[in-house]
Design an enzyme around this catalytic site. Structure first.
Site, short mmCIF file in Angstrom:
data_model
loop_
_atom_site.label_atom_id
_atom_site.label_comp_id
_atom_site.label_asym_id
_atom_site.label_seq_id
_atom_site.Cartn_x
_atom_site.Cartn_y
_atom_site.Cartn_z
CB CYS A 110 -0.86 0.03 1.26
SG CYS A 110 -1.63 -1.54 1.68
CB ALA A 112 0.25 6.22 -3.05
N PRO A 113 1.74 7.86 -0.65
CG PRO A 113 2.19 9.97 0.25
CD PRO A 113 1.46 8.68 0.53
N GLY A 114 4.41 7.18 -0.96
CA GLY A 114 5.78 6.70 -1.12
C GLY A 114 6.75 7.05 -0.01
N GLY A 115 6.24 7.54 1.12
CA GLY A 115 7.13 7.88 2.24
C GLY A 115 7.97 6.68 2.66
CE LYS A 116 4.82 4.28 7.04
NZ LYS A 116 3.77 5.13 6.43
CG ASP A 177 1.76 2.36 5.89
OD1 ASP A 177 1.32 2.36 7.06
OD2 ASP A 177 2.11 3.41 5.30
CB CYS A 230 -1.41 6.45 11.16
SG CYS A 230 -2.49 6.68 9.76
C1 LIG Z 1 -1.58 4.56 4.87
S1 LIG Z 1 -1.57 4.88 3.17
C2 LIG Z 1 0.05 4.40 2.70
C3 LIG Z 1 1.11 5.44 3.00
C4 LIG Z 1 2.45 5.09 2.38
N1 LIG Z 1 2.88 3.74 2.76
C5 LIG Z 1 3.54 6.08 2.76
O1 LIG Z 1 4.31 5.82 3.70
O2 LIG Z 1 3.64 7.12 2.11
C6 LIG Z 1 -2.52 3.56 2.53
C7 LIG Z 1 -2.54 3.45 1.02
O3 LIG Z 1 -3.24 2.25 0.66
C8 LIG Z 1 -3.92 2.51 -0.54
N2 LIG Z 1 -4.97 1.49 -0.69
C9 LIG Z 1 -6.31 1.63 -0.58
N3 LIG Z 1 -6.92 0.46 -0.83
C10 LIG Z 1 -5.94 -0.44 -1.11
C11 LIG Z 1 -5.94 -1.82 -1.46
N4 LIG Z 1 -7.06 -2.51 -1.57
N5 LIG Z 1 -4.76 -2.40 -1.68
C12 LIG Z 1 -3.59 -1.72 -1.55
N6 LIG Z 1 -3.54 -0.42 -1.21
C13 LIG Z 1 -4.70 0.21 -1.00
C14 LIG Z 1 -4.45 3.91 -0.35
O4 LIG Z 1 -4.79 4.47 -1.61
C15 LIG Z 1 -3.27 4.60 0.32
O5 LIG Z 1 -2.43 5.17 -0.64
#
Ligand SMILES: C[S@@+](CC[C@H](N)C(=O)[O-])C[C@H]1O[C@@H](n2cnc3c(N)ncnc32)[C@H](O)[C@@H]1O
Length: 301
Positions: A110, A112-116, A177, A230
């Site tokens: 998961c 976006a936006p790519g922090g991790k 995440d 979070c």
């Molecule tokens: C908590 S954010 C991730 C933050 C990211 N890891 C970072 O550190 O920048 C969760 C992400 O999961 C995506 N997401 C939503 N549904 C999903 C799915 N079914 N499978 C994978 N990712 C999903 C969301 O669009 C969102 O970008």
């Protein structure tokens, strides 16, 4: 939403609850991670300080700073050049605990936006591969642009719903995440309203369980999986871990870093969870200068 309506139930599990509520007033400090793919922490700190940015050290070491009173970190030259990534200090723990190494195969389910993802790339020194998966097109655009800005050259972007990511491959490091209610980002506004977070919902829990199961199924024999959210909500955290432990030969591993944290909770709303969930970490904003976070390191039994 009134902040207290959402947060009061957690007074049972969050120690020093009034300190916790106090820590949620005003804005959280801005966390800045130095992108060591492009610069050294010393160079970046010198350059930021020379232009009046007030940096403070964090428990995460020399690549993480907090900046006081920084209104628009995205306007900094260092940001445009990809030398820093604006990231909550607690969120920076995820890649540090997962610890992907140069040359490994990693999956960020998961992304976006790519922090991790970008943090993993710097720990991997741009060597090996990261599959950065993100199903939502507009968020994938932000992911792509951050990978480019930070000079990440070992990541490929995919677009699967994470719960149906193909089981053809296995990875040495997997990060889940998961989308969550985000109560950990919540701040208390002047009229007692909750800003920056939603409320827990069963919708998240169903998706989180499916994502974590798939993340585990994609793990190589000796691999490490990290589950992160979070939110403070046990149903989205320890409850999801409990479900994994019941369904798969997984174990929750102790985390060997010395950072202030609280242990995972073993029961909630009358439900008892698997004992191993205590190894998970709850990060609270009255313990470190950041936002609320949850992380669990998982391996195969
Ligand atoms: C908590 S954010 C991730 C933050 C990211 N890891 C970072 O550190 O920048 C969760 C992400 O999961 C995506 N997401 C939503 N549904 C999903 C799915 N079914 N499978 C994978 N990712 C999903 C969301 O669009 C969102 O970008």
């Amino acid at each position: 939403l009134k902040a207290l309506d959402v947060l009061a139930p957690y007074s049972e599990i969050i120690p020093d609850f009034s300190d916790f509520l106090d820590s949620l007033q005003g804005d959280p400090p801005t966390g800045l991670r130095v992108n060591t793919l492009l610069a050294s922490p010393q160079e970046v700190a010198r350059s930021l300080r020379s232009r009046g940015v007030r940096l403070a050290a964090t428990p995460l070491g020399e690549t993480f700073w907090t900046a006081q009173g920084l209104r628009h970190p995205g306007h900094l030259l260092e940001h445009l050049m990809g030398l820093i990534y604006v990231q909550a200090v607690s969120a920076g723990l995820a890649a540090l605990v997962l610890a992907p190494g140069p040359g490994q195969w990693a999956l960020d389910l998961c992304a976006a936006p790519g922090g991790k993802t970008t943090h993993m790339a710097q720990l991997m020194e741009n060597r090996g591969w990261i599959i950065a998966n993100e199903p939502h097109p507009e968020r994938r655009g932000a992911l792509q642009s951050n990978l480019r800005r930070l000079g990440v050259t070992n990541a490929l972007v995919s677009a699967y719903p994470g719960q149906s990511f193909p089981r053809r491959w296995r990875f040495q490091r997997v990060l889940v995440d998961a989308p969550c209610s985000g109560t950990g980002n919540g701040r208390i506004g002047l009229r007692g309203e909750l800003r920056g977070a939603g409320a827990p919902s069963g919708h998240y829990t169903v998706q989180q369980r499916a994502l974590l199961l798939r993340g585990f199924d994609l793990l190589s024999e000796e691999g490490t999986l990290l589950y992160a959210t979070c939110t403070y909500d046990p149903e989205e955290n320890e409850g999801v871990l409990h479900h994994l432990l019941c369904q798969r030969p997984a174990r929750v591993l102790p985390i060997a870093l010395s950072i202030p944290h609280d242990p995972g909770v073993t029961s909630w709303k009358g439900e008892a969870y698997h004992d191993e969930v205590v190894h998970a970490w709850r990060i609270y904003p009255h313990r470190i200068p950041s936002v609320g976070f949850f992380l669990a390191k998982i391996g195969r039994r």
